[in-house]
Design a protein around this motif. Sequence first.
Motif: not given
Lengths: 210, 210
Positions: B43-45, B68-70, B123-124
């Motif tokens: 999500l963040f790399g 994040v988005d869910i 979603i990140g």
Amino acid sequence: MDENLIKEIISDIKLREERSKIPVPAGVSNRHVHLTEKDFTALFGPSCKPTLYRKIVQPGFFACNEKVDIETPKGKFKGVRMIGPCRDYTQIEISLSDARVLGLNPPIRDSGKIENSPGIKIIGPAGEIEVKKGVIISKRHIHFSPQDALKFKIKDQQTVRVLCSAGTDKETIYESVLCRVSDKYALEFHLDTDEANAAAVKTGDPVFIV
Amino acid sequence: MDENLIKEIISDIKLREERSKIPVPAGVSNRHVHLTEKDFTALFGPSCKPTLYRKIVQPGFFACNEKVDIETPKGKFKGVRMIGPCRDYTQIEISLSDARVLGLNPPIRDSGKIENSPGIKIIGPAGEIEVKKGVIISKRHIHFSPQDALKFKIKDQQTVRVLCSAGTDKETIYESVLCRVSDKYALEFHLDTDEANAAAVKTGDPVFIV
């Protein structure tokens, strides 16, 4: 021991036991507005009347097809349904969660008691208005017909405790629930969406006065 | 009458009285995620680590700057905060209100029990993942250190009732509150935003085991 006191206590316990066996249907109130005719006209136009979306449990009242937006500098809710018919004051009923989104600190009140409550902007398809007061968090309450009040041995304005979702992970007792008795009412426990979701209660679910 | 039974009842009443005088601080949990290192990286790399936004009451845990988005086909929440550090399962904790928005029916569970729970898209900024399970509604619970458990005469896994906002219009008793004792814990009653708003409880407010 005082025999009369013991009799009183036993009779009270019996009353509570009897009462706690009779289900009261829950009615969950989402955020909604009541509008005066004047405010309705300003929002929906001069030739409009509130139209029936569906009847609600309380006799004579109905959820309308008509919806408005409500807005403060801090937040906004779109599509807030009107409950009809028009009444002689405009009132906006929201939950504490809603109040946080809007940045308001409304009083927890019985319907109709709108003095010293915050105002809000209301936006309709034909216009918008800024009401100076009327935003409240509705105090949990039970509507009783006089017949139901007799059955439950409840007096108008009495407060009771209400047990929700007994035996589940969301079992909750709401204290300080106001009883309102009128021949205009049908039996129903009104709670807002915060209270409904905290206790996993849906409209129509049985709750109990304990 | 049975003298031992009477002694037992009186001792139980005394225990409850003592207990009910000691405040427990409330901790309100907004929706949040716990992530595995693998999911965090997706999500963040690969070069990122969770960073401190602020410490929370439970020792060793912290609210992260990372959000994040869910999302489900039915709804979405943006900016859902991660609670760090990374752990060995990814878990998404939401309220029943949130579940309705997302169209999910998650179980009400203790943290970590994610078998047979729904999945969700996360979603990140560096990517998105679809987890197969992990969405739960956290069961109301109290964290106790072993010292606090002694003070309250509480055993691990015992359930109790918790009184919130006594004497107010939002007075509520939450039943079926799970007690969890560990030397990793600090005294705190965890409830979600539905429960907090239904009872007008804010983080840090005193509640009482009754």
